[in-house]
Design a protein around this motif. Structure first.
Motif, PDB file in Angstrom:
ATOM      1  N   GLY A   1       0.746  -1.229   0.050  1.00 17.98           N
ATOM      2  CA  GLY A   1       0.043  -0.174  -0.004  1.00 17.98           C
ATOM      3  C   GLY A   1       0.790   1.186  -0.009  1.00 17.98           C
ATOM      4  N   GLY A   2       0.294   2.334  -0.633  1.00 17.98           N
ATOM      5  CA  GLY A   2       1.182   3.525  -0.952  1.00 17.98           C
ATOM      6  C   GLY A   2       1.933   3.757  -1.745  1.00 17.98           C
ATOM      7  N   THR A   3       1.932   2.510  -2.867  1.00 17.77           N
ATOM      8  CA  THR A   3       2.726   2.598  -4.414  1.00 17.77           C
ATOM      9  C   THR A   3       2.071   2.887  -5.463  1.00 17.77           C
ATOM     10  OG1 THR A   3       4.134   0.745  -3.391  1.00 17.77           O
ATOM     11  CG2 THR A   3       4.246   1.118  -5.735  1.00 17.77           C
ATOM     12  N   TRP A   4       3.026   3.848  -5.987  1.00 14.54           N
ATOM     13  CA  TRP A   4       2.049   4.393  -7.423  1.00 14.54           C
ATOM     14  C   TRP A   4       2.863   3.622  -8.656  1.00 14.54           C
ATOM     15  CZ3 TRP A   4       0.167   9.898  -8.089  1.00 14.54           C
ATOM     16  CH2 TRP A   4      -0.696  10.207  -6.896  1.00 14.54           C
TER      17      TRP A   4
ATOM     18  N   LEU B   1       7.583   9.656  -5.313  1.00 13.32           N
ATOM     19  CA  LEU B   1       8.637   9.265  -5.810  1.00 13.32           C
ATOM     20  C   LEU B   1      10.049   9.067  -5.008  1.00 13.32           C
ATOM     21  CD1 LEU B   1       8.833  11.743  -9.331  1.00 13.32           C
ATOM     22  CD2 LEU B   1       8.627   9.072  -9.066  1.00 13.32           C
ATOM     23  N   ASN B   2      10.045   9.992  -4.078  1.00 10.13           N
ATOM     24  CA  ASN B   2      10.973   9.840  -2.977  1.00 10.13           C
ATOM     25  C   ASN B   2      11.104   8.475  -2.357  1.00 10.13           C
ATOM     26  OD1 ASN B   2      13.447  11.396  -1.733  1.00 10.13           O
ATOM     27  ND2 ASN B   2      11.968  11.349   0.087  1.00 10.13           N
ATOM     28  N   GLU B   3       9.676   8.218  -1.852  1.00 10.63           N
ATOM     29  CA  GLU B   3       9.444   7.211  -1.063  1.00 10.63           C
ATOM     30  C   GLU B   3       9.758   5.971  -1.994  1.00 10.63           C
ATOM     31  OE1 GLU B   3       6.169   4.948   1.920  1.00 10.63           O
ATOM     32  OE2 GLU B   3       7.095   7.336   2.255  1.00 10.63           O
ATOM     33  N   ARG B   4       9.311   5.785  -3.019  1.00 10.33           N
ATOM     34  CA  ARG B   4       9.575   4.735  -4.064  1.00 10.33           C
ATOM     35  C   ARG B   4      11.283   4.418  -3.860  1.00 10.33           C
ATOM     36  NH1 ARG B   4       6.723   1.812  -8.118  1.00 10.33           N
ATOM     37  NH2 ARG B   4       8.206   0.829  -9.662  1.00 10.33           N
ATOM     38  N   LEU B   5      11.847   5.509  -4.247  1.00 10.93           N
ATOM     39  CA  LEU B   5      13.314   5.372  -4.318  1.00 10.93           C
ATOM     40  C   LEU B   5      13.799   5.068  -3.028  1.00 10.93           C
ATOM     41  CD1 LEU B   5      14.337   8.659  -6.160  1.00 10.93           C
ATOM     42  CD2 LEU B   5      14.501   6.285  -7.077  1.00 10.93           C
TER      43      LEU B   5
ATOM     44  N   MET C   1      16.467   0.562   0.100  1.00 12.09           N
ATOM     45  CA  MET C   1      16.435  -0.141   1.379  1.00 12.09           C
ATOM     46  C   MET C   1      16.096  -1.580   1.097  1.00 12.09           C
ATOM     47  SD  MET C   1      17.625   1.815   3.636  1.00 12.09           S
ATOM     48  CE  MET C   1      17.123   0.838   5.001  1.00 12.09           C
ATOM     49  N   VAL C   2      14.906  -1.925   0.412  1.00 11.16           N
ATOM     50  CA  VAL C   2      14.468  -3.133   0.348  1.00 11.16           C
ATOM     51  C   VAL C   2      15.189  -3.931  -0.876  1.00 11.16           C
ATOM     52  CG1 VAL C   2      12.724  -4.518  -0.048  1.00 11.16           C
ATOM     53  CG2 VAL C   2      12.539  -2.504   1.293  1.00 11.16           C
ATOM     54  N   TYR C   3      15.294  -3.259  -1.881  1.00 19.23           N
ATOM     55  CA  TYR C   3      15.722  -4.053  -3.475  1.00 19.23           C
ATOM     56  C   TYR C   3      17.189  -3.578  -3.694  1.00 19.23           C
ATOM     57  CZ  TYR C   3      10.760  -5.392  -3.522  1.00 19.23           C
ATOM     58  OH  TYR C   3       9.665  -5.749  -3.267  1.00 19.23           O
ATOM     59  N   GLY C   4      17.970  -2.925  -2.989  1.00 21.78           N
ATOM     60  CA  GLY C   4      19.134  -2.394  -3.769  1.00 21.78           C
ATOM     61  C   GLY C   4      20.142  -3.579  -3.298  1.00 21.78           C
ATOM     62  N   LEU C   5      21.159  -3.465  -4.186  1.00 25.55           N
ATOM     63  CA  LEU C   5      22.016  -4.734  -4.400  1.00 25.55           C
ATOM     64  C   LEU C   5      23.080  -4.344  -3.276  1.00 25.55           C
ATOM     65  CD1 LEU C   5      22.604  -5.149  -8.217  1.00 25.55           C
ATOM     66  CD2 LEU C   5      21.314  -6.267  -6.509  1.00 25.55           C
TER      67      LEU C   5
END
Length: 281
Positions: A111-114, A167-171, A176-180
């Motif tokens: 939730g909260g994702t665009w 956009l800032n939250e998605r980044l 944090m979650v998907y960064g290598l």
């Protein structure tokens, strides 16, 4: 002056998920809409749906006039598990996942994702490739016409600010979650489950002083294979990490095997600590 029943004003610098918790709780059943069966011009007569959409945009910091205009260009859809149906008239829209867990074919989002082309300050190409969204549990989606969003973003600072925060939250989630990084598999799996649980907790926030039920801490939807695919990990390594979290009573699970889609969070703080690399005793 707002009425006593209105939600309190929330500062725009708060995370998106904490500013939108009340806007989409317990959606009415009659708002199970599709564009084919219920075009957006008909949606304007559905006052509960439009009111909730206006409240959503206002909780993002959008002013009242712009919020009403954005709601006129949007509609709500209650989706069961499966692939979202794309409208016939093209892909000039953006999907706002307001509750539930979805996959865009690459990552898992809560939730909260665009999802869609948010570069609204340029003209969209004739054909825009919109991700095929698969809902992994019952999900509420707000679908907004991109041209309407672009029109108001070009002239209203509050809409521009909303897009900036989105956009800032998605980044932030990407990093944090998907960064290598070099975190162990256990930490990456814990971070992903914590992200999904935190969003779920925000959108099911209870009124102040009210007890929180156990159901608020259950992540439903993704299988262990979904988790592995989203993180780019092997299924075996994810299964091992889930087993460790269960052994240390960080999470529980209803059901068995790889097809399990339900994860009960027993200790959210410990799950967060494991996600940032703290070892389990």
């Amino acid at each position: 002056m707002p009425s006593p029943s209105d939600p309190p004003d929330l500062p725009p610098h708060l995370p998106i998920t904490l500013r939108t918790a009340d806007a989409f709780k317990r959606p009415p059943q009659h708002e199970n809409l599709t564009r084919d069966s219920h075009p957006s011009n008909h949606l304007r007569s559905v006052r509960p749906g439009k009111t909730r959409m206006i409240r959503y945009f206002q909780q993002q910091g959008v002013n009242g006039t712009a919020a009403a205009a954005l709601a006129d260009g949007s509609y709500l859809h209650m989706a069961k598990p499966g692939f979202l149906k794309n409208p016939r008239r093209g892909s000039g829209y953006i999907d706002v996942i307001t509750s539930g867990v979805v996959s865009d074919g690459v990552r898992l989002w809560a939730g909260g994702t665009w999802i869609g082309d948010l570069d609204v300050f340029r003209d969209a190409p004739a054909t825009v490739t919109h991700p095929q969204i698969e809902t992994l549990c019952e999900t509420t989606v707000l679908r907004i016409d991109r041209d309407v969003l672009r029109s108001w973003a070009m002239r209203d600072l509050s809409v521009q600010r909303m897009i900036y925060y989105v956009l800032n939250e998605r980044l932030g989630v990407q990093e944090m979650v998907y960064g290598l990084d070099h975190r162990p598999t256990l930490a990456r799996v814990a971070e992903l489950i914590h992200y999904l649980a935190r969003r779920l907790q925000a959108f099911r926030a209870a009124p102040p002083g009210a007890p929180r039920g156990e159901e608020d801490m259950v992540v439903q939807g993704p299988t262990q294979k979904d988790l592995a695919d989203a993180l780019g990990l092997s299924l075996a390594s994810v299964e091992k990490s889930i087993g460790i979290l269960r052994t240390h009573q960080v999470i529980a699970s209803s059901g068995k095997g790889r097809a399990n889609r339900s994860y009960t969070i027993l200790d959210l703080d410990l799950l967060m600590a494991v996600g940032v690399g703290h070892p389990l005793a």
